[in-house]
Structures are given as C-alpha cells and as structure tokens.
Design an enzyme around this catalytic site. Structure first.
Site, PDB file in Angstrom:
ATOM      1  N   CYS A 165       0.798  -1.222   0.000  1.00 53.95           N
ATOM      2  CA  CYS A 165       0.000   0.000   0.000  1.00 53.95           C
ATOM      3  C   CYS A 165       0.833   1.275   0.000  1.00 53.95           C
ATOM      4  CB  CYS A 165      -0.945  -0.002   1.193  1.00 53.95           C
ATOM      5  SG  CYS A 165      -1.949  -1.505   1.278  1.00 53.95           S
ATOM      6  N   HIS A 305      -2.694   7.534   6.834  1.00 53.69           N
ATOM      7  CA  HIS A 305      -2.965   6.230   6.218  1.00 53.69           C
ATOM      8  C   HIS A 305      -4.381   5.809   6.566  1.00 53.69           C
ATOM      9  CE1 HIS A 305      -1.962   2.531   4.258  1.00 53.69           C
ATOM     10  NE2 HIS A 305      -2.185   1.810   5.343  1.00 53.69           N
ATOM     11  N   GLU A 316      -1.009   4.739  14.326  1.00 48.57           N
ATOM     12  CA  GLU A 316      -0.704   5.972  13.611  1.00 48.57           C
ATOM     13  C   GLU A 316      -0.947   7.197  14.491  1.00 48.57           C
ATOM     14  OE1 GLU A 316      -1.244   7.971   9.176  1.00 48.57           O
ATOM     15  OE2 GLU A 316      -2.593   6.358   9.788  1.00 48.57           O
ATOM     16  N   LYS A 337      -9.585   7.798   2.889  1.00 49.04           N
ATOM     17  CA  LYS A 337     -10.052   6.417   2.715  1.00 49.04           C
ATOM     18  C   LYS A 337     -11.456   6.217   3.268  1.00 49.04           C
ATOM     19  CE  LYS A 337      -5.502   4.136   2.701  1.00 49.04           C
ATOM     20  NZ  LYS A 337      -4.609   5.274   3.050  1.00 49.04           N
ATOM     21  N   HIS A 342      -9.806   1.814   0.490  1.00 49.70           N
ATOM     22  CA  HIS A 342      -8.358   1.662   0.399  1.00 49.70           C
ATOM     23  C   HIS A 342      -7.990   1.231  -1.018  1.00 49.70           C
ATOM     24  CE1 HIS A 342      -4.289   1.160   1.250  1.00 49.70           C
ATOM     25  NE2 HIS A 342      -4.329   0.392   2.328  1.00 49.70           N
ATOM     26  N   PHE A 405       1.663  -3.643   3.853  1.00 53.80           N
ATOM     27  CA  PHE A 405       1.985  -4.974   4.350  1.00 53.80           C
ATOM     28  C   PHE A 405       3.470  -5.256   4.118  1.00 53.80           C
ATOM     29  CE2 PHE A 405      -2.499  -7.045   3.793  1.00 53.80           C
ATOM     30  CZ  PHE A 405      -2.972  -6.275   4.829  1.00 53.80           C
TER      31      PHE A 405
END
Length: 418
Positions: A165, A305, A316, A337, A342, A405
């Site tokens: 991502c 994010h 975060e 998002k 996403h 990831f």
C-alpha cells in the site's frame, strides 16, 4: 551539490468518487462515500459484499481501439486513464520536450490480479494448457510504466515500484529524488490498482482485514471511530507530473505545489500489522521532515494512512503524537479512505494529490462516518480529525502517510508553491 527544486505541474485521477481530478475533489470535499454493493461478481457467499468501485469507466477514451485495451489488465487501463489526464493537464507532451529526459515511475501493489484470476479459472474449467499470449504482460506490476512511456515516447528512467500500500508513495519519492539530483527533467508518476475480484476480496476476507458492514456500505469505512471493523477495498489510479522547477518555469507551466521531502522506513515487525507503538511510522515522518528541512510545527495537514482497522489507526495516532507533540493538536488530520476506500497501491499517489489540492485550495477534506459519542480510549479525540465536514484553513504544507503490508512505510511532504 545543490539539489534541484521539484514542482507538480499535472494531476490525473480515476477513483471511486469520480473519473477526473475535478469530479473526485468535488465529491471528496462534500464528504460522499464511494462504497456500494459489489457489481463485478456474485459475492453472495462472501463475508464482505461491498467495495469502492470505479463507476462508468470507458476505456475507449484512453485506447485507440478495443484490441489495445484487451491487451491490458484493468489496473493498467486505469493507469492509462489517470496518466492521460495528468499529461494533458501539464502540457509536458509537446514538440519542445526532450523525451530522453522525461521518465515514468508507476506502481501497483498487486498488478494484474483480475487477468491472473481470469486465466487460471478458464484453464481449470475448459481450456487446458492454453493461455492468452498477453497473460504475462497483463499481470506484471511494472507494465503500466512501460505502456505510459510507449504512448508518449518518454525515454527517461522507467520502472515500477512495489511496496504494497506504500507503492505509489515510493514511486513519487523515487521520481522526486531523480529530478532533484539532475537525472531527469520530469516524471510521470503514480499508481494503479484493480483488486475488486473474487481472489482479491476473498483473500482479504480470509485475513479478516475487510469491514463486513454489509447493511451499510457507505458508512463502513470509519477511521478513528471505536466501531471501525476493517478497511473497505477500493480501486483506481492517480498520477502526478513532477518537474524540475526551472524546466517548468521555462515553459510557463501551471504549478500546483512543490514537493519538498520524502521519507522511507520499515516496521521490521510483522507481515501485515503495523508496530503497535508506531515505531516505523514515527521514523518515516521524521525522515520526511528531515529531508524537507522542516520543523514539525510547519505542517498544517496530515492525510493519514487511516484505513479504519482496529490496530492500525491506533498506532498511527500514537506516532503522530510522538512526532508532533503539542503541535499535533493544532494541525488537521483526515483520512480520505473514509470515502475512497483503500485503493492499495494507488492510495499513496491519490492521497498526495489530496495534499496538493489542500495546499492549492486551502481546504482540508473530512474524515466521514464518525459518530459522536465514540469512546475509544486509545484514540485521543482532542486531535483535529476533521470529522464529517471539510474545513477551510491556510494549508502551507501537508504530509501524506502510507504504510504497506511487510512493514513498508513512505511519507511525502508538499508545500504551497512560492
């Protein structure tokens, strides 16, 4: 060696919110969700039955004929769409352009997953040992960079980046560094993803990564809310034209913003989960600030994010509070998002565009779907998450975070051009 300055001279996007930058931005500012029931396949047996799909996509607008479009996976078709808008917006495709000095760095976290699924299912069902001769070019994650370069005859550095991502933020960082080191005059950069497939949704469901709020898709992505239960899968593409400042000024290009810093780091912790204390996120934001030679107090807005996962959102927030200290309560935070879902490998480039347009227009888009009264002790609601409504404010500098990831972290900082 004096580093070159790098500016943004073109933007392009095709997203669940609109098929152009202007349409997407308008929808984003108005706080509209792009999540709806899945139309691509029969998802009745899946735990998650909704997604943020691109609507009304017409590939004939971007390819000379249907045969050419059929040679490309949907993710690459999206890449061609966003890059066409960005190149046209910038005016970089002209007779005076030195095409040896214009490169393409374009990313995808997964690549041609739809084509992979289609070929394997057909092989298993009926076709035996016969595959489409374009099977391999359709599935590889770098092919969109090659296709864009061939369309415009841009012969500079050309490759794809893959960091889940964080992929398209990595692409922007690479393009930024090549230009400021004097290795190129301009880059077409960004990312594309089309993962709303049987294997994409099924795979993420198997990880318990997706929201299963099938009764209310539009409110399913709810970053930083106590009731969040996973991310909503999205798709699309976003593209930026990065250009060396003097090169842009010489051709009287429109300048949206200046890219001033990029940071990279690794969590070195877990296959899919972020470090609970946000160690990688702390490092990547500090690296970006150091690269930009900026103090934390100079950042006005962070596009986080913010995927709407129980663990990721907490880590975060912890990282932001550690890096920005008291200033964390003065800047704006929001997660686009909550509306786009996403977009995986395309998310970073799109969210960089959000930061660019925030500095250009002095407005911060909202984080939608927050319900008053949430009681999540791990989320400090004294922070300005810009819940539910866009906020007008002076945005001189904005930071975009993307985490992937594998523990890949990438951040980029843009400033109002002056």
């Amino acid at each position: 060696m004096e580093l070159k300055r790098v500016v943004v001279t073109g933007l392009g996007a095709i997203t669940p919110l609109g098929n152009t930058v202007a349409d997407t931005w308008r929808t984003l500012i108005n706080g509209v969700s792009g999540a709806e029931p899945i139309t691509r396949f029969d998802c009745s047996k899946f735990k998650t039955q909704f997604a943020c799909e691109v609507k009304g996509f017409d590939n004939s607008l971007y390819f000379s004929d249907k045969k050419e479009a059929r040679k490309c996976d949907l993710y690459a078709q999206y890449a061609m769409a966003s890059s066409q808008e960005a190149v046209n917006d910038s005016g970089i495709d002209n007779d005076k352009t030195n095409r040896d000095r214009v490169g393409v760095i374009f990313s995808s976290g997964i690549g041609g997953i739809f084509s992979f699924q289609e070929e394997v299912l057909a092989f298993n069902a009926e076709r035996g040992p016969r595959f489409n001769p374009f099977f391999i070019p359709k599935i590889i994650s770098d092919i969109s960079a090659g296709l864009i370069s061939m369309k415009y005859r841009f012969r500079g550095p050309n490759f794809g980046t893959v960091s889940a991502c964080a992929s398209s933020t990595n692409a922007i960082a690479d393009a930024f560094n090549y230009i400021r080191l004097g290795k190129a005059d301009a880059f077409v950069t960004g990312g594309a993803e089309a993962p709303i497939t049987i294997v994409g949704v099924g795979g993420f469901n198997a990880m318990n990564a997706l929201s299963t709020r099938n009764d209310s898709p539009a409110t399913a992505s709810r970053p930083f809310s106590a009731s969040r239960d996973g991310f909503v899968i999205g798709e699309g593409s976003a593209c930026l034209i990065l250009e060396e400042l003097e090169h842009a000024l010489a051709r009287n290009a429109k300048i949206y913003a200046e890219v001033v810093g990029a940071g990279l780091s690794a969590d070195a912790y877990h296959l899919t989960a972020s470090h609970p204390d946000g160690l990688g996120a702390i490092l990547v934001m500090r690296n970006a600030l150091e690269d930009a030679q900026m103090e934390p107090e100079e950042i006005d807005y962070i596009n986080v994010h913010g995927t709407s996962t129980p663990v990721g959102d907490i880590s975060e927030v912890r990282a932001i509070k550690e890096v920005f200290r008291e200033h964390a309560f003065k800047l704006n935070i929001s997660s686009s998002k909550s509306m786009t879902g996403h977009m995986l490998g395309a998310a970073g480039a799109f969210e960089a565009i959000v930061c660019i347009l925030s500095t250009y227009n002095d407005i911060v888009p909202p984080t939608i779907n927050h319900t008053e009264g949430d009681d999540d002790k791990d989320i400090d609601y004294n922070l300005n998450f810009t819940f539910n409504k866009a906020q007008e404010r002076k945005v001189n500098a904005a930071l975009s975070n993307t985490f992937g990831f594998g523990g890949h972290n990438a951040s980029v900082i843009v400033k109002k051009f002056a």
